[in-house]
Design an enzyme around this catalytic site. Structure first.
Site, PDB file in Angstrom:
ATOM      1  N   THR A  27       0.860  -1.188   0.000  1.00  9.80           N
ATOM      2  CA  THR A  27       0.000   0.000   0.000  1.00  9.80           C
ATOM      3  C   THR A  27       0.890   1.230   0.000  1.00  9.80           C
ATOM      4  OG1 THR A  27      -1.549   1.330   1.284  1.00  9.80           O
ATOM      5  CG2 THR A  27      -0.262  -0.227   2.533  1.00  9.80           C
ATOM      6  N   MET A  38      -2.125  11.974  -0.735  1.00  7.07           N
ATOM      7  CA  MET A  38      -2.980  10.906  -0.201  1.00  7.07           C
ATOM      8  C   MET A  38      -2.677  10.651   1.273  1.00  7.07           C
ATOM      9  SD  MET A  38      -3.621   8.144  -3.197  1.00  7.07           S
ATOM     10  CE  MET A  38      -4.840   8.501  -4.466  1.00  7.07           C
ATOM     11  N   GLY A  39      -3.589  10.006   1.946  1.00  8.15           N
ATOM     12  CA  GLY A  39      -3.451   9.709   3.369  1.00  8.15           C
ATOM     13  C   GLY A  39      -4.721  10.109   4.101  1.00  8.15           C
ATOM     14  N   ASP A  73       0.302   3.937   1.412  1.00  6.04           N
ATOM     15  CA  ASP A  73       0.096   4.764   2.611  1.00  6.04           C
ATOM     16  C   ASP A  73       1.105   4.552   3.734  1.00  6.04           C
ATOM     17  OD1 ASP A  73      -2.130   6.071   1.601  1.00  6.04           O
ATOM     18  OD2 ASP A  73      -3.470   4.431   2.162  1.00  6.04           O
TER      19      ASP A  73
HETATM   20  P1  ATP Z   1      -5.559  -0.202   0.754  1.00 12.37           P
HETATM   21  O1  ATP Z   1      -4.791   0.131   2.008  1.00 12.37           O
HETATM   22  O2  ATP Z   1      -4.763   0.102  -0.460  1.00 12.37           O
HETATM   23  O3  ATP Z   1      -6.958   0.354   0.722  1.00 12.37           O
HETATM   24  P2  ATP Z   1      -6.677  -2.710   1.601  1.00 12.37           P
HETATM   25  O4  ATP Z   1      -6.166  -4.092   1.549  1.00 12.37           O
HETATM   26  O5  ATP Z   1      -6.860  -2.114   2.967  1.00 12.37           O
HETATM   27  O6  ATP Z   1      -5.717  -1.804   0.717  1.00 12.37           O
HETATM   28  P3  ATP Z   1      -9.560  -2.900   1.233  1.00 12.37           P
HETATM   29  O7  ATP Z   1     -10.387  -2.533   0.069  1.00 12.37           O
HETATM   30  O8  ATP Z   1      -9.883  -2.312   2.548  1.00 12.37           O
HETATM   31  O9  ATP Z   1      -8.044  -2.598   0.793  1.00 12.37           O
HETATM   32  O10 ATP Z   1      -9.615  -4.487   1.411  1.00 12.37           O
HETATM   33  C1  ATP Z   1      -9.348  -5.354   0.319  1.00 12.37           C
HETATM   34  C2  ATP Z   1     -10.280  -6.521   0.363  1.00 12.37           C
HETATM   35  O11 ATP Z   1     -10.062  -7.271   1.565  1.00 12.37           O
HETATM   36  C3  ATP Z   1     -11.766  -6.183   0.404  1.00 12.37           C
HETATM   37  O12 ATP Z   1     -12.270  -5.871  -0.865  1.00 12.37           O
HETATM   38  C4  ATP Z   1     -12.350  -7.485   0.938  1.00 12.37           C
HETATM   39  O13 ATP Z   1     -12.447  -8.453  -0.062  1.00 12.37           O
HETATM   40  C5  ATP Z   1     -11.274  -7.920   1.937  1.00 12.37           C
HETATM   41  N1  ATP Z   1     -11.681  -7.491   3.283  1.00 12.37           N
HETATM   42  C6  ATP Z   1     -11.648  -6.247   3.806  1.00 12.37           C
HETATM   43  N2  ATP Z   1     -12.191  -6.221   5.031  1.00 12.37           N
HETATM   44  C7  ATP Z   1     -12.610  -7.486   5.301  1.00 12.37           C
HETATM   45  C8  ATP Z   1     -13.296  -8.121   6.390  1.00 12.37           C
HETATM   46  N3  ATP Z   1     -13.648  -7.434   7.468  1.00 12.37           N
HETATM   47  N4  ATP Z   1     -13.545  -9.442   6.294  1.00 12.37           N
HETATM   48  C9  ATP Z   1     -13.177 -10.146   5.211  1.00 12.37           C
HETATM   49  N5  ATP Z   1     -12.571  -9.612   4.140  1.00 12.37           N
HETATM   50  C10 ATP Z   1     -12.279  -8.302   4.170  1.00 12.37           C
END
Ligand code: ATP
Length: 327
Positions: A130, A174-175, A132
């Site tokens: 990521t 961003m952030g 961030d």
């Molecule tokens: P970034 O920091 O770039 O946003 P991220 O991994 O935090 O990356 P998210 O969109 O929050 O991005 O999560 C990616 C995917 O992880 C979601 O689309 C979902 O499929 C899965 N995910 C997120 N939260 C949950 C949860 N509480 N339970 C199960 N799966 C989850």
């Protein structure tokens, strides 16, 4: 008893980040070196649910280390948040005889991995991908270095025009929840002021800085604002400055998705390569359900739970330095 790992799957999920391809490449190359088979899961957890897996060999990742984005694509997948969705995902992995999974993403991706690994007997390893840099258990996340370099390059260009016209530019980086990008962009671009979610600074502080700068005849033309700044975003701060000190001509620039793209920097390529390599080695050594990172130049492993729930703090000394150097 240690498992016999023969086939691993790898996916990228959440927001894309430069260096994800370098991590995938390292997973594929390290696995192949150790006679393991690798499958790429397309579009993150969505592809896991739909059984969209493709075999990846060394040649498939040739010439990808320099490419931004992710060759496996990424997606947000609501269905994976449900037990039924995760059951379908498990069934797909079983259908492909997958023994272990490497996930590359942010906090949400780790949360999915955490729930899945509690429900099913399938080892997961997480890599922090990521821009961030807001993931606990690693000094840096894959993509962060490229993002701040892109932001600094953009600010440098804006500074040229800001100085020529004597304008005050508010540049949003961003952030939403964390100020890592803003902090280092502010330091590296020599910004006059930097606003981020972790501080309480707002318009009062900014007006006071501007008045002091005017007395000292200090050039004051670049203000960096993290999108999640508590006391006003870039537009709001610019408007308030104009209302209170109409001698200032203000402009707002949002760097936006430029920060996500581009060829990864050497640092991001090296970080991603190390982590991809360590992900496969860790699985072969029997490590299960851990998020990997590099702390003080050494491999670091934390439980998914900690990676998700513990907060990575901004470097307070750097925050103080930011104020001193901006004077
Ligand atoms: P970034 O920091 O770039 O946003 P991220 O991994 O935090 O990356 P998210 O969109 O929050 O991005 O999560 C990616 C995917 O992880 C979601 O689309 C979902 O499929 C899965 N995910 C997120 N939260 C949950 C949860 N509480 N339970 C199960 N799966 C989850």
């Amino acid at each position: 008893m240690k498992r016999d790992i023969k086939r691993i799957a790898v996916l990228t999920s959440g927001g894309d980040a430069p260096g994800m391809n370098a991590a995938i490449r390292a997973v594929v190359r390290t696995a192949t070196y150790n006679d393991l088979h690798v499958y790429g899961i397309m579009e993150g957890y969505k592809g896991m649910i739909n059984g969209n897996l493709v075999r990846l060999e060394n040649k498939d990742v040739a010439n990808t280390i320099l490419r931004g984005g992710t060759i496996l694509k990424t997606a947000r997948c609501e269905e994976f948040k449900t037990a039924e969705g995760r059951q379908k995902a498990y069934d797909s992995l079983v259908a492909f005889d997958i023994d272990a999974v490497v996930v590359i993403g942010g906090n949400g991706t780790y949360t999915g991995a955490y729930y899945f690994s509690r429900e099913f007997n399938m080892p997961f390893i997480g890599l922090p991908g990521t821009i961030d840099n807001d993931i606990y258990g690693t000094d840096f996340t894959i993509g962060y270095d490229t993002a701040i370099n892109t932001a600094v390059e953009a600010v440098d260009k804006i500074r040229d025009t800001a100085s020529s016209h004597n304008r005050l530019f508010f540049i949003e980086v961003m952030g939403r929840h964390a100020g890592f990008i803003a902090l280092e962009t502010g330091i590296a671009s020599g910004a006059a002021a930097t606003f981020l979610p972790e501080t309480d600074w707002g318009i009062d502080e900014l007006l006071s800085m501007l008045k002091k700068a005017a007395i000292r005849k200090k050039l004051f033309n670049i203000v960096i604002v993290a999108e999640g700044n508590k006391n006003g975003d870039a537009n709001e701060l610019a408007r308030l400055v104009h209302e209170n000190l109409d001698s200032y001509e203000t402009r707002v620039t949002t760097i936006g998705h430029l920060q996500r793209g581009g060829s990864p920097t050497a640092s991001d390529r090296v970080l991603a390569s190390r982590l991809g390599y360590e992900a496969v080695n860790s699985l072969m050594k029997g490590v299960e359900n851990k998020a990997l990172g590099i702390v003080n130049d050494k491999l670091h492993k934390v439980d998914f739970w900690d990676a998700i729930h513990k907060k990575k703090e901004l470097n307070q000394e750097m925050l103080q330095m930011l104020e001193v150097l901006a004077m």
